[in-house]
Design an enzyme around this catalytic site. Structure first.
Site: not given
Ligand code: IMP
Ligand code: MG
Length: 181
Positions: A98, A101, A129, A161
């Site tokens: 999705d 981040d 992001k 979510d």
């Molecule tokens: P990362 O490992 O920090 O890149 O995070 C990825 C996961 O964090 C995604 O698959 C989402 O489930 C969750 N996530 C990151 N940012 C958001 C947001 O703004 N809204 C909801 N879920 C997020």
């Molecule tokens: Mg999530």
């Protein structure tokens, strides 16, 4: 907390259609090899359902795996757990998530697929992001295919979510009042 639309459903539909065509082109470079999509639950469930139906290829495999780095809050915990990763030995794999981040989730999944013998691993995310990316093993991850690049806000809807809520909203919305660390 009041979800405010950031990307409306109609725009998402249009972009997903374009991505589907881009992906068909990307898979065409490997004729004779059935591409394998690994979609990360729960957040990608809306995106991947629309995306696979927009990829005009005669055959592909679709697997679901579960990856989590958030545990009920809005702050990435730093540790990523991966469940049910399929065996993709020799496969041309596309990981679908999705949102990108910090990059920790996708980096962990990509590494696990390479370790499991995938021939090629590419990534596709609905949302990027970039402001929050952290280096993983010295590398700042970039997705190969991105739907929309968004500012540093917490978003929900279209599968995303906050603590299990708001996944059903058809638009991607900013959730006011959620602090992102
Ligand atoms: P990362 O490992 O920090 O890149 O995070 C990825 C996961 O964090 C995604 O698959 C989402 O489930 C969750 N996530 C990151 N940012 C958001 C947001 O703004 N809204 C909801 N879920 C997020
Ligand atoms: Mg999530």
């Amino acid at each position: 907390m009041n979800p405010v639309p950031l990307i409306r459903a109609a725009r998402i539909r249009g972009r997903v259609r374009q991505l589907g065509r881009e992906l068909a082109g990307a898979f065409a470079g490997n004729p004779g090899r059935v591409p394998a999509i690994v979609a990360l639950l729960d957040g990608s469930f809306c995106f991947v359902a629309d995306l696979v139906r927009a990829i005009p290829v005669p055959d592909l495999r679709l697997h679901f795996a579960r990856a989590a780095s958030y545990h009920g809050g809005t702050v990435s915990s730093g540790s990523v757990t991966i469940d049910a990763l399929p065996s993709c030995v020799g496969a041309d794999v596309l990981v679908v998530d999705d949102i990108l981040d910090t990059g920790r989730t996708l980096a962990a999944v990509v590494a696990a697929l390479h370790a499991g013998g995938a021939a090629r691993v590419r990534t596709c995310v609905l949302l990027d992001k970039p402001a929050r990316r952290v280096p993983v093993d010295g590398v700042r991850l970039r997705a190969d295919f991105v739907g929309f690049t968004i500012p540093d806000r917490f978003v929900v809807g279209y599968g995303l979510d906050h603590d299990g809520r708001y996944r059903h909203l058809p638009d991607v919305c900013v959730l006011d009042g959620v602090a992102i660390a």
